[in-house]
Design an enzyme around this catalytic site. Structure first.
Site, PDB file in Angstrom:
ATOM      1  N   ASP A  44      -6.160   3.025   4.286  1.00 36.97           N
ATOM      2  CA  ASP A  44      -5.157   3.535   5.217  1.00 36.97           C
ATOM      3  C   ASP A  44      -5.834   3.969   6.518  1.00 36.97           C
ATOM      4  O   ASP A  44      -5.542   3.437   7.590  1.00 36.97           O
ATOM      5  CB  ASP A  44      -4.396   4.709   4.576  1.00 36.97           C
ATOM      6  N   ASP A  96       3.022   4.579  -2.567  1.00 35.63           N
ATOM      7  CA  ASP A  96       1.754   5.310  -2.654  1.00 35.63           C
ATOM      8  C   ASP A  96       2.066   6.794  -2.889  1.00 35.63           C
ATOM      9  O   ASP A  96       2.878   7.386  -2.174  1.00 35.63           O
ATOM     10  CB  ASP A  96       1.017   5.106  -1.316  1.00 35.63           C
ATOM     11  N   HIS A  97       1.456   7.392  -3.868  1.00 36.70           N
ATOM     12  CA  HIS A  97       1.611   8.825  -4.146  1.00 36.70           C
ATOM     13  C   HIS A  97       3.054   9.290  -4.332  1.00 36.70           C
ATOM     14  O   HIS A  97       3.478  10.281  -3.727  1.00 36.70           O
ATOM     15  CB  HIS A  97       0.949   9.679  -3.060  1.00 36.70           C
ATOM     16  N   ASN A 149      -7.605   1.141  -1.883  1.00 31.38           N
ATOM     17  CA  ASN A 149      -6.631   1.591  -0.887  1.00 31.38           C
ATOM     18  C   ASN A 149      -7.292   1.829   0.463  1.00 31.38           C
ATOM     19  O   ASN A 149      -8.299   2.533   0.548  1.00 31.38           O
ATOM     20  CB  ASN A 149      -5.988   2.911  -1.334  1.00 31.38           C
ATOM     21  N   HIS A 187      -8.605   5.319  -4.455  1.00 32.68           N
ATOM     22  CA  HIS A 187      -7.902   5.821  -3.259  1.00 32.68           C
ATOM     23  C   HIS A 187      -8.937   6.292  -2.241  1.00 32.68           C
ATOM     24  O   HIS A 187     -10.100   6.470  -2.561  1.00 32.68           O
ATOM     25  CB  HIS A 187      -7.013   7.004  -3.649  1.00 32.68           C
ATOM     26  N   GLY A 188      -8.445   6.536  -1.021  1.00 28.28           N
ATOM     27  CA  GLY A 188      -9.317   7.130   0.001  1.00 28.28           C
ATOM     28  C   GLY A 188     -10.576   6.321   0.226  1.00 28.28           C
ATOM     29  O   GLY A 188     -11.652   6.875   0.416  1.00 28.28           O
ATOM     30  N   ALA A 189     -10.432   4.989   0.220  1.00 22.28           N
ATOM     31  CA  ALA A 189     -11.616   4.128   0.255  1.00 22.28           C
ATOM     32  C   ALA A 189     -11.814   3.453   1.608  1.00 22.28           C
ATOM     33  O   ALA A 189     -12.340   2.353   1.692  1.00 22.28           O
ATOM     34  CB  ALA A 189     -11.545   3.096  -0.877  1.00 22.28           C
ATOM     35  N   ASP A 204       1.975  10.034  -8.894  1.00 25.37           N
ATOM     36  CA  ASP A 204       0.796  10.885  -8.828  1.00 25.37           C
ATOM     37  C   ASP A 204       1.140  12.266  -9.363  1.00 25.37           C
ATOM     38  O   ASP A 204       1.661  13.111  -8.651  1.00 25.37           O
ATOM     39  CB  ASP A 204       0.295  10.962  -7.384  1.00 25.37           C
ATOM     40  N   SER A 264       3.755   5.430   1.697  1.00 27.61           N
ATOM     41  CA  SER A 264       3.969   6.732   1.071  1.00 27.61           C
ATOM     42  C   SER A 264       5.451   7.069   1.191  1.00 27.61           C
ATOM     43  O   SER A 264       6.200   6.393   1.904  1.00 27.61           O
ATOM     44  CB  SER A 264       3.133   7.787   1.785  1.00 27.61           C
TER      45      SER A 264
HETATM   46 ZN   LIG Z   1      -4.276   8.126  -2.068  1.00 27.37          ZN
END
Ligand SMILES: [Zn+2]
Length: 326
Positions: free
Chosen positions: A273, A96-97, A271, A228-230, A118, A59
């Site tokens: 994280d 990222d973002h 993604n 995302h957010g996976a 984004d 990020s």
């Molecule tokens: Zn994300």
């Protein structure tokens, strides 16, 4: 190296062929976020050992944390380490973002092979305009661009939203035509962070909206979709953290089987994280609790790196399906 660095000079690749192969092979390329040397090494070793292509992801704030010049050489080091370990796996460095043209431009000029813009918090028209501007700059340098339509709930480095807005399938084609992006992040029920869902213990997490994903895939056949957010918010790590003095209540993620199903569809990039953060934190907490006199960073960062390697191999083999594809 000059002040402007092209990613090809670092041995990196963009995501175009990665996604083409992932679409044809019905798997997803993992995008792992990292902040420090041990995390980066863990990701690279895990992907070399499982022969997976990989997207290294930072990020804007992670880039600031590592220092942008230092980061460039970390990426170069990652490529050379993979090669020395005996596998020239495809490696991309991705923003990222990204939230502005200037940040995307700065990343492209310092060796990133892929960037996300984004603009999903903007109205459609502004989002498309801003994304288009980044695409023009990026494509002139053969850098790939990820856009986003729809809003994910949760908290990540750069973004925080209370509620999610699912992607509207009827907007997708128009957005792709207006922007020229190479991939698109959509919102179908994944969520950022470790506290993804307000569920009580024993309650099920709401399933992903595969109906929306299918509709998007039908309208834009063969176009790479990103989730995302996976993170699955690995329960063993959460339990370990809580057992050794941590306090993470109601931390849950999307189940593995749902993500595996998504990886076999139009989803070409997943993604991860939070799970990496949890693995590192769980191991360090355990070591600190069991060996309170330990003060050599290698004695806790080393085992944290080992755990991350295991996690990456597990994800590549069982969730992404990317193992053996590089
Ligand atoms: Zn994300």
């Amino acid at each position: 190296m000059s002040s402007t660095t092209h990613y090809s000079d670092l041995g990196l690749v963009n995501t175009r062929d990665m996604f083409k192969n992932a679409m044809e092979g019905r798997y997803a390329v993992p995008a792992y976020n990292f902040n420090n040397m041990e995390q980066l090494q863990g990701i690279i070793i895990g992907c070399v050992e499982s022969r997976s292509p990989v997207i290294l992801q930072v990020s804007g704030s992670a880039r600031k944390y590592a220092n942008q010049t230092f980061l460039k050489y970390m990426a170069r080091g990652a490529v050379e380490m993979a090669s020395e370990l005996g596998a020239d796996i495809p490696i991309a460095l991705h923003l990222d973002h990204g939230d502005s043209f200037e940040l995307a431009q700065s990343c492209i000029d310092s060796g990133f092979s892929s960037v996300m813009l984004d603009g999903s918090h903007h109205p459609f028209k502004e989002n498309a305009q801003l994304t288009r501007q980044v695409v023009e700059y990026a494509h002139a340098r053969d850098v790939t661009v990820e856009g986003e339509l729809g809003v994910l709930a949760g908290i990540e480095d750069e973004v925080s939203h209370d509620v999610s807005h699912f992607t509207q399938p009827e907007e997708v084609k128009d957005f792709l035509e207006k922007t020229g992006v190479d991939s698109l992040a959509i919102s179908i029920g994944t969520s950022h962070g470790a506290y993804k869902f307000k569920v009580k213990p024993g309650e099920e997490v709401p399933p992903l909206r595969f109906d929306i994903l299918d509709e998007i895939a039908k309208k834009t056949p063969g176009f790479p979709i990103v989730l995302h957010g996976a993170s699955t918010v690995v329960p063993e790590y959460v339990a370990m953290i809580n057992r050794y003095g941590g306090k993470m209540e109601n931390a849950v993620g999307n189940p593995e089987d749902q993500l595996r199903k998504a990886a076999g569809s139009a989803v070409c990039k997943i993604n991860i994280d939070s799970d990496g953060r949890l693995a590192v934190t769980a191991v360090i907490r355990k070591i600190f609790a069991e060996n309170p006199s330990e003060f050599d960073p290698r004695k806790y960062l080393g085992p944290a790196r080992e755990e991350l390697i295991k996690m990456v191999i597990h994800k590549n083999e069982n969730v992404l399906g990317s193992a053996g594809k590089a």
